[in-house]
Design a protein around this motif. Sequence first.
Motif, PDB file in Angstrom:
ATOM      1  N   VAL A  11      52.533  19.565  29.429  1.00 12.62           N
ATOM      2  CA  VAL A  11      51.266  19.183  30.055  1.00 12.62           C
ATOM      3  C   VAL A  11      51.016  20.088  31.254  1.00 12.62           C
ATOM      4  O   VAL A  11      51.788  20.073  32.214  1.00 12.62           O
ATOM      5  CB  VAL A  11      51.300  17.710  30.506  1.00 12.62           C
ATOM      6  N   ARG A  12      49.993  20.895  31.161  1.00 16.15           N
ATOM      7  CA  ARG A  12      49.656  21.808  32.252  1.00 16.15           C
ATOM      8  C   ARG A  12      50.872  22.648  32.652  1.00 16.15           C
ATOM      9  O   ARG A  12      51.126  22.870  33.829  1.00 16.15           O
ATOM     10  CB  ARG A  12      49.093  21.036  33.441  1.00 16.15           C
ATOM     11  N   GLY A  13      51.633  23.080  31.651  1.00 17.01           N
ATOM     12  CA  GLY A  13      52.805  23.908  31.890  1.00 17.01           C
ATOM     13  C   GLY A  13      54.055  23.147  32.265  1.00 17.01           C
ATOM     14  O   GLY A  13      55.122  23.760  32.447  1.00 17.01           O
ATOM     15  N   LEU A  14      53.959  21.818  32.382  1.00 11.50           N
ATOM     16  CA  LEU A  14      55.101  20.991  32.749  1.00 11.50           C
ATOM     17  C   LEU A  14      55.652  20.259  31.533  1.00 11.50           C
ATOM     18  O   LEU A  14      54.891  19.796  30.679  1.00 11.50           O
ATOM     19  CB  LEU A  14      54.700  19.932  33.785  1.00 11.50           C
ATOM     20  N   ARG A  15      56.956  20.104  31.483  1.00 14.74           N
ATOM     21  CA  ARG A  15      57.586  19.306  30.438  1.00 14.74           C
ATOM     22  C   ARG A  15      57.705  17.877  30.958  1.00 14.74           C
ATOM     23  O   ARG A  15      58.512  17.582  31.842  1.00 14.74           O
ATOM     24  CB  ARG A  15      58.970  19.871  30.084  1.00 14.74           C
ATOM     25  N   LEU A  16      56.871  16.997  30.416  1.00 14.00           N
ATOM     26  CA  LEU A  16      56.853  15.607  30.848  1.00 14.00           C
ATOM     27  C   LEU A  16      57.412  14.700  29.758  1.00 14.00           C
ATOM     28  O   LEU A  16      57.097  14.859  28.577  1.00 14.00           O
ATOM     29  CB  LEU A  16      55.419  15.168  31.197  1.00 14.00           C
ATOM     30  N   ALA A  17      58.232  13.749  30.176  1.00 12.87           N
ATOM     31  CA  ALA A  17      58.817  12.791  29.246  1.00 12.87           C
ATOM     32  C   ALA A  17      57.892  11.588  29.097  1.00 12.87           C
ATOM     33  O   ALA A  17      57.159  11.230  30.025  1.00 12.87           O
ATOM     34  CB  ALA A  17      60.183  12.338  29.759  1.00 12.87           C
ATOM     35  N   TRP A  18      57.924  10.961  27.917  1.00 15.17           N
ATOM     36  CA  TRP A  18      57.125   9.758  27.714  1.00 15.17           C
ATOM     37  C   TRP A  18      57.754   8.893  26.634  1.00 15.17           C
ATOM     38  O   TRP A  18      58.542   9.353  25.808  1.00 15.17           O
ATOM     39  CB  TRP A  18      55.667  10.079  27.375  1.00 15.17           C
ATOM     40  N   LEU A  19      57.428   7.607  26.688  1.00 15.20           N
ATOM     41  CA  LEU A  19      57.922   6.626  25.732  1.00 15.20           C
ATOM     42  C   LEU A  19      56.736   5.979  25.030  1.00 15.20           C
ATOM     43  O   LEU A  19      55.685   5.763  25.641  1.00 15.20           O
ATOM     44  CB  LEU A  19      58.760   5.555  26.429  1.00 15.20           C
ATOM     45  N   ASP A  20      56.914   5.656  23.762  1.00 15.74           N
ATOM     46  CA  ASP A  20      55.833   5.097  22.948  1.00 15.74           C
ATOM     47  C   ASP A  20      56.321   3.812  22.292  1.00 15.74           C
ATOM     48  O   ASP A  20      57.298   3.817  21.560  1.00 15.74           O
ATOM     49  CB  ASP A  20      55.420   6.114  21.883  1.00 15.74           C
ATOM     50  N   ALA A  21      55.667   2.720  22.588  1.00 13.17           N
ATOM     51  CA  ALA A  21      55.988   1.439  21.955  1.00 13.17           C
ATOM     52  C   ALA A  21      54.903   1.147  20.928  1.00 13.17           C
ATOM     53  O   ALA A  21      53.893   0.528  21.245  1.00 13.17           O
ATOM     54  CB  ALA A  21      56.068   0.319  22.984  1.00 13.17           C
ATOM     55  N   GLY A  22      55.103   1.605  19.713  1.00 12.36           N
ATOM     56  CA  GLY A  22      54.126   1.283  18.692  1.00 12.36           C
ATOM     57  C   GLY A  22      53.484   2.471  18.050  1.00 12.36           C
ATOM     58  O   GLY A  22      52.300   2.445  17.730  1.00 12.36           O
ATOM     59  N   GLU A  23      54.242   3.521  17.836  1.00 15.47           N
ATOM     60  CA  GLU A  23      53.690   4.669  17.122  1.00 15.47           C
ATOM     61  C   GLU A  23      53.208   4.207  15.745  1.00 15.47           C
ATOM     62  O   GLU A  23      53.893   3.469  15.041  1.00 15.47           O
ATOM     63  CB  GLU A  23      54.749   5.748  16.951  1.00 15.47           C
ATOM     64  N   GLY A  24      52.029   4.622  15.398  1.00 12.91           N
ATOM     65  CA  GLY A  24      51.454   4.197  14.126  1.00 12.91           C
ATOM     66  C   GLY A  24      50.599   2.967  14.251  1.00 12.91           C
ATOM     67  O   GLY A  24      49.852   2.608  13.339  1.00 12.91           O
ATOM     68  N   ARG A  25      50.679   2.303  15.415  1.00 16.07           N
ATOM     69  CA  ARG A  25      49.821   1.154  15.660  1.00 16.07           C
ATOM     70  C   ARG A  25      48.517   1.664  16.267  1.00 16.07           C
ATOM     71  O   ARG A  25      48.240   2.851  16.209  1.00 16.07           O
ATOM     72  CB  ARG A  25      50.556   0.153  16.571  1.00 16.07           C
ATOM     73  N   PRO A  26      47.714   0.811  16.861  1.00 13.29           N
ATOM     74  CA  PRO A  26      46.366   1.223  17.265  1.00 13.29           C
ATOM     75  C   PRO A  26      46.328   2.528  18.055  1.00 13.29           C
ATOM     76  O   PRO A  26      47.184   2.788  18.894  1.00 13.29           O
ATOM     77  CB  PRO A  26      45.892   0.049  18.134  1.00 13.29           C
ATOM     78  N   SER A  27      45.325   3.339  17.781  1.00 13.84           N
ATOM     79  CA  SER A  27      45.145   4.589  18.515  1.00 13.84           C
ATOM     80  C   SER A  27      43.841   4.583  19.307  1.00 13.84           C
ATOM     81  O   SER A  27      43.497   5.561  19.944  1.00 13.84           O
ATOM     82  CB  SER A  27      45.153   5.783  17.549  1.00 13.84           C
ATOM     83  N   GLY A  28      43.118   3.487  19.270  1.00 15.99           N
ATOM     84  CA  GLY A  28      41.848   3.397  19.989  1.00 15.99           C
ATOM     85  C   GLY A  28      41.906   2.344  21.071  1.00 15.99           C
ATOM     86  O   GLY A  28      42.618   2.491  22.064  1.00 15.99           O
ATOM     87  N   ASP A  29      41.175   1.241  20.857  1.00 17.58           N
ATOM     88  CA  ASP A  29      41.070   0.217  21.884  1.00 17.58           C
ATOM     89  C   ASP A  29      42.395  -0.467  22.196  1.00 17.58           C
ATOM     90  O   ASP A  29      42.528  -1.107  23.239  1.00 17.58           O
ATOM     91  CB  ASP A  29      40.057  -0.852  21.448  1.00 17.58           C
ATOM     92  N   GLY A  30      43.377  -0.346  21.316  1.00 14.96           N
ATOM     93  CA  GLY A  30      44.647  -1.040  21.530  1.00 14.96           C
ATOM     94  C   GLY A  30      45.683  -0.257  22.304  1.00 14.96           C
ATOM     95  O   GLY A  30      46.823  -0.705  22.431  1.00 14.96           O
TER      96      GLY A  30
END
Length: 271
Positions: A11-30
């Motif tokens: 992200v903007r040249g930075l390596r940022l870590a992230w966690l995802d609870a629910g990959e494949g679940r809602p990608s819009g309002d949820g």
Amino acid sequence: MAFTTQRYATVRGLRLAWLDAGEGRPSGDGVVLALHGHFGRARMFASLAGALAPRYRVIALEQRGHGHSARGDGDFEPDAYVADAAAFLRGLGLGPVVVLGHSMGGVVAFRLAARHPELVRALVVEEGGADNRPPEVPHPVLDVSGWPRRAATLDELRRAIEARGIPDAGYFLDSAVERGDGWELLFDHDDMMASQRALVGDWWADWLGSDCPALFVHGLDSFVLPTALARRMAARRPGTVLREFAGCGHWVHDDDPVGFAEVVREFLDGL
């Protein structure tokens, strides 16, 4: 633990870590983007992510200089955090989403809404103040310059931090990791001092600069955010719901995780 394996994004040249609870679940309002505060990391939102599943997908970003994310060039100005969050969402092709933030993360959240309204559907701000200056906030910077950086055991690290006047070091130890020769904190003390000092300021224009629905969560025993300021923030911004928690301090999500999740879920369901 509701989160999947830790991921990384450039992200903007930075390596940022992230966690995802629910990959494949809602990608819009949820989708809920969760932003921790100073000294924090993404996994602090694990309990909330579990409570909101499966209806809502929580994505927790470890902000620059925190957790396993890179520090970059040492720019810890609030604008840098906002730009990171905006670029992160765009990189995932997400938005508008609900943005939830604690403390410093709450300030980043409402500044993101003011500056990038197309990315933010609603706000959940926990203990993030619109005025972070004395005398409104008597001690906006926690001096960690003399804190230990590592110790042979986790208990030794706890005792060393609490010897600096911290009643319970649990929040900070959530960012401790075991190395071959002991335990160390993931955050850099000098970086955290610089970041805290950069957050001292008047953020009212950004708090009032968006019109999306907002939930404001405040612990009545908070030593960081005065109750009078929390109530003034809610009263001045249309579309803002204030939820106060008796017996809770600055970390409402830890002091009352069930109650915190309930008010967040109620707010999300009502959008």
